[in-house]
Scaffold this motif. Structure first.
Motif, PDB file in Angstrom:
ATOM      1  N   GLY A  81     -14.101  45.510  38.333  1.00 47.22           N
ATOM      2  CA  GLY A  81     -14.241  44.404  37.384  1.00 47.22           C
ATOM      3  C   GLY A  81     -14.582  43.101  38.072  1.00 47.22           C
ATOM      4  O   GLY A  81     -15.343  42.289  37.545  1.00 47.22           O
ATOM      5  N   ALA A  82     -14.010  42.880  39.259  1.00 48.73           N
ATOM      6  CA  ALA A  82     -14.340  41.664  40.008  1.00 48.73           C
ATOM      7  C   ALA A  82     -15.791  41.706  40.474  1.00 48.73           C
ATOM      8  O   ALA A  82     -16.474  40.680  40.476  1.00 48.73           O
ATOM      9  CB  ALA A  82     -13.401  41.513  41.199  1.00 48.73           C
ATOM     10  N   ALA A  83     -16.262  42.885  40.846  1.00 43.86           N
ATOM     11  CA  ALA A  83     -17.656  43.019  41.249  1.00 43.86           C
ATOM     12  C   ALA A  83     -18.598  42.785  40.070  1.00 43.86           C
ATOM     13  O   ALA A  83     -19.712  42.290  40.255  1.00 43.86           O
ATOM     14  CB  ALA A  83     -17.900  44.401  41.845  1.00 43.86           C
ATOM     15  N   GLN A  84     -18.172  43.122  38.868  1.00 44.90           N
ATOM     16  CA  GLN A  84     -18.983  42.932  37.664  1.00 44.90           C
ATOM     17  C   GLN A  84     -18.823  41.535  37.070  1.00 44.90           C
ATOM     18  O   GLN A  84     -19.533  41.184  36.153  1.00 44.90           O
ATOM     19  CB  GLN A  84     -18.605  43.974  36.609  1.00 44.90           C
ATOM     20  N   GLY A  85     -17.855  40.785  37.538  1.00 42.95           N
ATOM     21  CA  GLY A  85     -17.643  39.440  37.033  1.00 42.95           C
ATOM     22  C   GLY A  85     -16.900  39.403  35.714  1.00 42.95           C
ATOM     23  O   GLY A  85     -17.104  38.503  34.901  1.00 42.95           O
ATOM     24  N   ILE A  86     -16.006  40.361  35.481  1.00 41.96           N
ATOM     25  CA  ILE A  86     -15.226  40.395  34.245  1.00 41.96           C
ATOM     26  C   ILE A  86     -14.050  39.444  34.408  1.00 41.96           C
ATOM     27  O   ILE A  86     -13.242  39.582  35.315  1.00 41.96           O
ATOM     28  CB  ILE A  86     -14.747  41.828  33.943  1.00 41.96           C
ATOM     29  N   ASN A  87     -13.953  38.492  33.506  1.00 41.74           N
ATOM     30  CA  ASN A  87     -12.900  37.478  33.578  1.00 41.74           C
ATOM     31  C   ASN A  87     -11.612  37.989  32.943  1.00 41.74           C
ATOM     32  O   ASN A  87     -11.642  38.694  31.948  1.00 41.74           O
ATOM     33  CB  ASN A  87     -13.341  36.202  32.871  1.00 41.74           C
ATOM     34  N   GLY A  88     -10.479  37.600  33.498  1.00 42.39           N
ATOM     35  CA  GLY A  88      -9.182  37.923  32.935  1.00 42.39           C
ATOM     36  C   GLY A  88      -8.679  39.319  33.250  1.00 42.39           C
ATOM     37  O   GLY A  88      -7.613  39.707  32.782  1.00 42.39           O
ATOM     38  N   LEU A  89      -9.417  40.063  34.030  1.00 45.68           N
ATOM     39  CA  LEU A  89      -9.023  41.438  34.325  1.00 45.68           C
ATOM     40  C   LEU A  89      -7.861  41.499  35.303  1.00 45.68           C
ATOM     41  O   LEU A  89      -6.992  42.369  35.184  1.00 45.68           O
ATOM     42  CB  LEU A  89     -10.223  42.220  34.868  1.00 45.68           C
ATOM     43  N   LEU A  90      -7.814  40.568  36.247  1.00 44.57           N
ATOM     44  CA  LEU A  90      -6.756  40.591  37.252  1.00 44.57           C
ATOM     45  C   LEU A  90      -5.378  40.422  36.605  1.00 44.57           C
ATOM     46  O   LEU A  90      -4.444  41.165  36.931  1.00 44.57           O
ATOM     47  CB  LEU A  90      -6.985  39.507  38.297  1.00 44.57           C
ATOM     48  N   MET A  91      -5.247  39.498  35.687  1.00 45.29           N
ATOM     49  CA  MET A  91      -3.954  39.281  35.051  1.00 45.29           C
ATOM     50  C   MET A  91      -3.564  40.455  34.160  1.00 45.29           C
ATOM     51  O   MET A  91      -2.406  40.862  34.127  1.00 45.29           O
ATOM     52  CB  MET A  91      -3.974  37.992  34.228  1.00 45.29           C
ATOM     53  N   VAL A 109      -4.442  43.633  34.480  1.00 46.06           N
ATOM     54  CA  VAL A 109      -4.066  44.771  35.323  1.00 46.06           C
ATOM     55  C   VAL A 109      -2.763  44.478  36.061  1.00 46.06           C
ATOM     56  O   VAL A 109      -1.950  45.387  36.277  1.00 46.06           O
ATOM     57  CB  VAL A 109      -5.217  45.137  36.284  1.00 46.06           C
ATOM     58  N   ALA A 110      -2.526  43.223  36.416  1.00 47.90           N
ATOM     59  CA  ALA A 110      -1.272  42.871  37.078  1.00 47.90           C
ATOM     60  C   ALA A 110      -0.084  43.141  36.158  1.00 47.90           C
ATOM     61  O   ALA A 110       0.969  43.618  36.614  1.00 47.90           O
ATOM     62  CB  ALA A 110      -1.289  41.408  37.506  1.00 47.90           C
ATOM     63  N   VAL A 111      -0.242  42.871  34.875  1.00 49.31           N
ATOM     64  CA  VAL A 111       0.827  43.167  33.914  1.00 49.31           C
ATOM     65  C   VAL A 111       1.056  44.672  33.830  1.00 49.31           C
ATOM     66  O   VAL A 111       2.198  45.139  33.799  1.00 49.31           O
ATOM     67  CB  VAL A 111       0.481  42.565  32.531  1.00 49.31           C
ATOM     68  N   GLN A 112      -0.027  45.456  33.805  1.00 52.61           N
ATOM     69  CA  GLN A 112       0.104  46.915  33.754  1.00 52.61           C
ATOM     70  C   GLN A 112       0.742  47.458  35.032  1.00 52.61           C
ATOM     71  O   GLN A 112       1.558  48.383  34.979  1.00 52.61           O
ATOM     72  CB  GLN A 112      -1.261  47.575  33.525  1.00 52.61           C
ATOM     73  N   LEU A 113       0.380  46.889  36.182  1.00 48.98           N
ATOM     74  CA  LEU A 113       0.994  47.318  37.440  1.00 48.98           C
ATOM     75  C   LEU A 113       2.483  46.971  37.479  1.00 48.98           C
ATOM     76  O   LEU A 113       3.293  47.748  38.001  1.00 48.98           O
ATOM     77  CB  LEU A 113       0.262  46.691  38.631  1.00 48.98           C
ATOM     78  N   ALA A 114       2.842  45.815  36.933  1.00 50.42           N
ATOM     79  CA  ALA A 114       4.255  45.452  36.867  1.00 50.42           C
ATOM     80  C   ALA A 114       5.018  46.409  35.954  1.00 50.42           C
ATOM     81  O   ALA A 114       6.147  46.803  36.260  1.00 50.42           O
ATOM     82  CB  ALA A 114       4.413  44.015  36.383  1.00 50.42           C
ATOM     83  N   ALA A 115       4.397  46.796  34.858  1.00 50.81           N
ATOM     84  CA  ALA A 115       5.041  47.761  33.953  1.00 50.81           C
ATOM     85  C   ALA A 115       5.175  49.121  34.622  1.00 50.81           C
ATOM     86  O   ALA A 115       6.195  49.801  34.462  1.00 50.81           O
ATOM     87  CB  ALA A 115       4.240  47.877  32.658  1.00 50.81           C
ATOM     88  N   LEU A 116       4.161  49.537  35.370  1.00 51.51           N
ATOM     89  CA  LEU A 116       4.242  50.792  36.117  1.00 51.51           C
ATOM     90  C   LEU A 116       5.367  50.734  37.153  1.00 51.51           C
ATOM     91  O   LEU A 116       6.129  51.695  37.309  1.00 51.51           O
ATOM     92  CB  LEU A 116       2.920  51.096  36.814  1.00 51.51           C
ATOM     93  N   LEU A 117       5.472  49.617  37.846  1.00 50.70           N
ATOM     94  CA  LEU A 117       6.521  49.467  38.849  1.00 50.70           C
ATOM     95  C   LEU A 117       7.905  49.504  38.209  1.00 50.70           C
ATOM     96  O   LEU A 117       8.814  50.174  38.716  1.00 50.70           O
ATOM     97  CB  LEU A 117       6.334  48.171  39.629  1.00 50.70           C
ATOM     98  N   ALA A 118       8.064  48.814  37.100  1.00 48.48           N
ATOM     99  CA  ALA A 118       9.353  48.832  36.406  1.00 48.48           C
ATOM    100  C   ALA A 118       9.687  50.241  35.917  1.00 48.48           C
ATOM    101  O   ALA A 118      10.849  50.676  36.000  1.00 48.48           O
ATOM    102  CB  ALA A 118       9.328  47.860  35.231  1.00 48.48           C
ATOM    103  N   SER A 119       8.692  50.970  35.443  1.00 46.12           N
ATOM    104  CA  SER A 119       8.914  52.342  34.997  1.00 46.12           C
ATOM    105  C   SER A 119       9.314  53.238  36.157  1.00 46.12           C
ATOM    106  O   SER A 119      10.212  54.074  36.028  1.00 46.12           O
ATOM    107  CB  SER A 119       7.655  52.899  34.331  1.00 46.12           C
ATOM    108  N   TYR A 120       8.652  53.074  37.289  1.00 45.98           N
ATOM    109  CA  TYR A 120       8.975  53.893  38.457  1.00 45.98           C
ATOM    110  C   TYR A 120      10.392  53.610  38.943  1.00 45.98           C
ATOM    111  O   TYR A 120      11.143  54.531  39.270  1.00 45.98           O
ATOM    112  CB  TYR A 120       7.966  53.649  39.579  1.00 45.98           C
TER     113      TYR A 120
END
Length: 185
Positions: free
Chosen positions: A109-119, A121-132
């Motif tokens: 997404g960063a290579a494609q220039g998609i805005n707002g993707l980092l935040m 995905v960061a929320v999804q990664l935090a949810a994955l971490l909390a689940s683990y």
């Protein structure tokens, strides 16, 4: 004891990644709709069209593999108990794979220039971490509960052995030789 939280979380993530894979292969918007479900808005890209099969096929396949791994972890939580040796390995592989796929989505997404993707995905990664962490905590508490039951038996046996040794030592010190009047045991 069945692991309700672990099985629920594994099934939840299997459904989430399965639906993302299904949305991704949709003919109308595909990857843009899947990224929209994650929380990113796709307005324009720089290089590759997101509806191209070169983008859709690997992403949908990766999401589907992660969904299958989480479903496998769900089945493992239903079949095996937490004290088995490999009870945590499939869940660990599923979470590592999900984190890897989400990280690749951020990089692409960063290579494609998609805005707002980092935040998003960061929320999804935090949810994955909390689940683990929640799954790991539930498994370890079940292992500790099983070990404490085994520890109680050892503690009782240890206490009985100490009492027998204490009684034997007291009878030797007092000169009483036991129930045999001739002095033997």
């Amino acid at each position: 004891m069945r692991h309700v939280l672990s099985s629920f979380l594994a099934l939840h993530w299997a459904i989430v990644f399965g639906l993302l894979a299904l949305i991704c292969i949709d003919g109308n918007r595909g990857v843009a709709a899947a990224l929209g479900v994650l929380g990113a808005t796709v307005e324009g890209t720089r290089f590759v069209d997101l509806d191209n099969v070169i983008v859709v096929a690997p992403l949908a396949t990766a999401l589907l593999v992660v969904a299958v791994l989480f479903f496998w972890a769900f089945v493992e939580t239903l079949i095996n108990d937490a004290t088995s040796a490999g009870a945590d390995s499939i869940a660990r592989i599923a979470f590592i794979s999900a984190s890897g796929v989400l990280s690749l989505i951020v990089i692409g997404g960063a290579a494609q220039g998609i805005n707002g993707l980092l935040m998003a995905v960061a929320v999804q990664l935090a949810a994955l971490l909390a689940s683990y962490v929640a799954m790991l905590t539930e498994r370890r508490s079940a292992v500790a509960a099983a070990a404490s039951g085994e520890g109680e038996i050892r503690a009782v046996a240890h206490g009985m052995a100490k009492a027998a040794a204490h009684n034997s030592l007291l009878s030797l010190i007092s000169g009483r030789t036991g129930s045999n009047p001739k002095g033997g045991r």
